[in-house]
Write an enzyme that holds these catalytic residues in place. Sequence first.
Site, PDB file in Angstrom:
ATOM      1  N   HIS A 100       0.969  -1.333   0.044  1.00  0.00           N
ATOM      2  CA  HIS A 100       0.086  -0.100   0.162  1.00  0.00           C
ATOM      3  C   HIS A 100       0.789   1.319   0.077  1.00  0.00           C
ATOM      4  CE1 HIS A 100      -4.003  -2.038   0.704  1.00  0.00           C
ATOM      5  NE2 HIS A 100      -3.063  -2.820   1.569  1.00  0.00           N
ATOM      6  N   HIS A 110      -0.553  -6.697  -5.555  1.00  0.00           N
ATOM      7  CA  HIS A 110      -0.786  -7.967  -4.899  1.00  0.00           C
ATOM      8  C   HIS A 110      -0.009  -9.038  -5.806  1.00  0.00           C
ATOM      9  CE1 HIS A 110      -2.665 -11.823  -4.886  1.00  0.00           C
ATOM     10  NE2 HIS A 110      -2.273 -11.879  -3.948  1.00  0.00           N
ATOM     11  N   ASN A 112       0.893 -13.370  -5.408  1.00  0.00           N
ATOM     12  CA  ASN A 112       1.035 -14.818  -4.533  1.00  0.00           C
ATOM     13  C   ASN A 112       1.518 -15.560  -5.616  1.00  0.00           C
ATOM     14  OD1 ASN A 112      -0.504 -17.457  -3.887  1.00  0.00           O
ATOM     15  ND2 ASN A 112       0.344 -16.364  -2.096  1.00  0.00           N
ATOM     16  N   VAL A 113       2.609 -16.653  -5.112  1.00  0.00           N
ATOM     17  CA  VAL A 113       2.820 -17.748  -5.912  1.00  0.00           C
ATOM     18  C   VAL A 113       2.872 -18.965  -4.582  1.00  0.00           C
ATOM     19  CG1 VAL A 113       4.134 -16.721  -7.730  1.00  0.00           C
ATOM     20  CG2 VAL A 113       5.106 -16.764  -5.558  1.00  0.00           C
ATOM     21  N   ARG A 114       2.632 -20.267  -5.234  1.00  0.00           N
ATOM     22  CA  ARG A 114       2.333 -21.016  -3.958  1.00  0.00           C
ATOM     23  C   ARG A 114       2.474 -22.372  -4.843  1.00  0.00           C
ATOM     24  NH1 ARG A 114      -2.197 -18.282  -5.154  1.00  0.00           N
ATOM     25  NH2 ARG A 114      -4.088 -19.425  -5.784  1.00  0.00           N
ATOM     26  N   HIS A 175     -20.753  -8.126  -4.453  1.00  0.00           N
ATOM     27  CA  HIS A 175     -21.598  -7.185  -3.345  1.00  0.00           C
ATOM     28  C   HIS A 175     -21.542  -5.724  -4.030  1.00  0.00           C
ATOM     29  CE1 HIS A 175     -18.174  -7.180  -0.626  1.00  0.00           C
ATOM     30  NE2 HIS A 175     -18.463  -5.878  -0.528  1.00  0.00           N
ATOM     31  N   GLY A 262      -3.348 -20.543  10.698  1.00  0.00           N
ATOM     32  CA  GLY A 262      -2.057 -19.847  10.457  1.00  0.00           C
ATOM     33  C   GLY A 262      -1.958 -18.605  11.449  1.00  0.00           C
ATOM     34  N   ARG A 263      -0.692 -17.937  11.323  1.00  0.00           N
ATOM     35  CA  ARG A 263      -0.782 -16.872  12.041  1.00  0.00           C
ATOM     36  C   ARG A 263      -1.436 -15.556  11.796  1.00  0.00           C
ATOM     37  NH1 ARG A 263       3.697 -12.507  12.151  1.00  0.00           N
ATOM     38  NH2 ARG A 263       4.090 -11.993  14.182  1.00  0.00           N
TER      39      ARG A 263
END
Length: 304
Positions: A100, A110, A112-114, A175, A262-263
């Site tokens: 941000h 953003h 994410n790779v997983r 929404h 998870g944390r």
Amino acid sequence: MTSDQLITRDVVTAYFTDLQDRICLALENADGYGTFREDSWERPGGGGGRSRTMANGAVIEKGGVGFSAVHGEATEATLRTLNLTTPAEFFATGVSIVLHPNSPMVPIIHMNVRYFEMSTGQCWFGGGIDLTPHYVVDQDSVWFHQYLKTICDQNDQTYYPTFKNWADDYFFIPHRQETRGVGGIFFDYLKPTDEAHKASLFGFVQAVGNAFAPIYTHFMNQNRALPFGEREKQWQLLRRGRYVEFNLVWDRGTKFGLETNGRTESILMSMPPQANWIYDFRTEAGSQEERTLSLLRKGVDWVR
């Protein structure tokens, strides 16, 4: 990595830890002031990770670059998602990033790779990268999508149209009937059919991960000095509010993290430092805010 090396969980995990290191260094260099603090943590059910956060940088107001490698008993919700009826163990590792910026002229980003493995023998890759500008600028959106298309085309020419449409559907706030931003690419459950295919899929995930730093440092350097005023700052807070709504209500990664114990601090580090909601807010006719809202929709063809 040699061409004949098996793509094991250890190989993937080693790449993700290195990716986190390289991205954090690139962001610190581009920001010029902010630095990342690191929290190493362990998950009670198995595994752990490194959460790195930046606050009050020159460009990045709040950012998180997280790495995790966790394992344990899959929850009932996860088993249902995978259509499994018997208990199973899971292993999951990846890097997740949300940044941000201070300036409303610099976009939120953003990535994410997983990678997932199940004790049943299933494994798959997933990930995505999307851009959320507070003000949509056509040439920036075109540049971003062209960059991603080039990466996709180098691996498989069906990837970009497929994953671009998937991102439009995924990064959507039902929404509000608007997309979170200008999209990008999203992919999940990319399951290898053999070792060669697994190496190919891993190569694509690496290409996406390696693209993050050059993409975002481009926007940091290009947009950091653009002028703005109080009107733009207030709009930024409203757009951050939309970001919060998506992450808390619809994001699958957030839900998975919370469901697997998870944390919490790491899971919610994607939240902006401040956000705002104004009851029944309406944009002014002909304004840049109105134009931005008109472009937050599925199916915009940014690569012409």
